[in-house]
Design an enzyme around this catalytic site. Structure first.
Site, PDB file in Angstrom:
ATOM      1  N   CYS A  72       4.305 -11.394  42.151  1.00 13.13           N
ATOM      2  CA  CYS A  72       3.769 -12.180  41.164  1.00 13.13           C
ATOM      3  C   CYS A  72       4.381 -13.247  40.403  1.00 13.13           C
ATOM      4  O   CYS A  72       3.690 -14.251  40.010  1.00 13.13           O
ATOM      5  CB  CYS A  72       2.972 -11.150  40.219  1.00 13.13           C
ATOM      6  N   HIS A 356       4.126  -7.848  34.822  1.00 11.13           N
ATOM      7  CA  HIS A 356       3.328  -8.393  35.980  1.00 11.13           C
ATOM      8  C   HIS A 356       3.264  -9.796  35.153  1.00 11.13           C
ATOM      9  O   HIS A 356       3.004  -9.991  34.020  1.00 11.13           O
ATOM     10  CB  HIS A 356       1.974  -7.692  36.032  1.00 11.13           C
TER      11      HIS A 356
END
Length: 404
Positions: A72, A356
């Site tokens: 990510c 994230h």
């Protein structure tokens, strides 16, 4: 142009200017123009022609990237770079192939350009781009990123820009041998000293990446003993800003971070450099400022703090302007307004160990939220969160950068 075979610049200039003379009805006797003017005229016309180069057929750019195992951080950064229009066009037109000094294939740049091509393809439908090949080539160049552990997005960005620059450098590779001696510019004004150091930098490191992302920092030292001022200049591709300590609910502004970054700092003898005049370590003050502003400025909000035993994350809300960020006050005294508009944000949610990355990017249709393969529209009022980690700004009030 240099490197073009079989081109008679002088003859081409004269022929072109004679044609312009006849087309504009000038008298023949006024057509005796110096060779330098002829050459300048041709170069100017070539630059105009260059701005009308091949038109790119682009899709919306609203295409996701597949997460191939804790990537990510890569996906968020690539989306931000994909919306850096000058870089996108430079890659898709493959302009670097005619500029780079090395005869070796620019493998990483080619793979990166291929990813951008997939993100901006026309009639994308429900397409999702797989960055596997690009990431594999990147890991060959930077083995530190091998494995499947989570990585830092800003660190990845720095390595990526550096490796892309190395591949497409317009200058030959020169191995650095130890610390180079500092040049003395006692007789020069600060602007002349800075320009000389920038020129020296370009003699070794000069690429499309430098054109877009590189700026110059000035570090000014003032000795408390002899009152001597000295300056050093460093090239930067991003500004890493400290976040003032506040309660999570308190919030700060981007200007607060910039003020803290540029405020005067006192250095004791143990932490100060050698005074050029005293020739010894003395107490001094240090101040940072921006000497040369880049076309694209990347601002890293330093949310992660490393102590002896652990790493902690700041969740302080930092508010930032979407348009007309004025950095002129952080540059030379005669800078005037230096304005930037925000076009991309790399966000980090979660904790140090369970985080994230996502991105928010602007295009002609507004703002969009990129969460790996998922893409959705987002409104401007949703951009201001305590998750903002790296901000991408494009200069809005500058003319073409002068390469001196």
């Amino acid at each position: 142009m240099p490197g073009d075979s079989g081109v008679n610049v002088e003859g081409s200039c004269e022929s072109l200017c004679r044609t312009l003379v006849s087309q504009n009805g000038l008298q023949r006797e006024t057509a005796d123009i110096s060779q330098s003017v002829l050459y300048t005229s041709l170069m100017g016309l070539l630059l105009v022609a260059d701005t009308e180069k091949e038109h790119l057929s682009l899709g919306s750019g609203r295409v996701g990237l597949r997460n191939i195992g804790n990537t990510c951080f890569l996906n968020a950064v690539v989306q931000c770079l994909s919306h850096t229009r000058s870089l996108r066009d430079y890659c898709l037109l493959m302009s670097y192939r005619d500029e780079k000094f090395s005869k070796e294939e620019a493998k990483l740049m080619a793979a990166f350009s291929q990813v951008l091509s997939g993100l901006w393809v026309e009639n994308e439908g429900d397409a999702v781009v797989n960055p596997q090949r690009f990431y594999s080539i990147f890991k060959e160049a930077v083995p530190h990123f091998c494995g499947y552990s989570q990585q830092d997005a800003q660190e990845f960005l720095r390595f990526l820009l550096d490796k892309l620059h190395t591949e497409i450098n317009r200058r030959p590779y020169v191995r650095r041998t130890g610390k180079e001696p500092q040049q003395k510019f006692a007789r020069f004004r600060i602007s002349e000293e800075a320009a000389a150091m920038w020129k020296k930098h370009l003699e070794r490191d000069d690429s499309g990446i430098v054109d877009m992302f590189s700026g110059q920092l000035r570090s000014s030292l003032h000795c408390s003993v002899c009152s001597h001022y000295s300056n050093t200049f460093d090239v930067f591709c991003d500004l890493s800003l400290p976040i003032p300590k506040r309660s999570s609910a308190g919030g700060v502004t981007l200007r607060d971070c910039l003020d803290l970054f540029s405020q005067e700092e006192k250095l004791d003898k143990e932490n100060s450099p050698m005074c050029e005049r005293c020739n010894r370590h003395t107490e001094c003050t240090k101040r940072l400022s921006i000497q040369r502003f880049p076309q694209v400025i990347v601002i890293h909000l330093n949310r992660f703090t490393t102590s002896r035993w652990s790493i902690s994350k700041s969740t302080v809300h930092v508010s930032f302007p979407l348009t007309d960020l004025d950095l002129g006050r952080y540059g030379p005294v005669d800078s005037g307004p230096v304005l930037y508009d925000l076009y991309a944000i790399c966000n980090h949610t979660g904790t140090v160990n369970m985080g994230h990355y996502t991105a928010c990017c602007s295009d002609k249709n507004g703002w969009c939220f990129y969460n790996d393969s998922s893409v959705s529209a987002v409104s401007e009022h949703q951009l201001q969160t305590n998750q903002a980690y790296v901000l991408f700004y494009q200069r809005s009030n500058s003319t073409t950068a002068v390469r001196k």
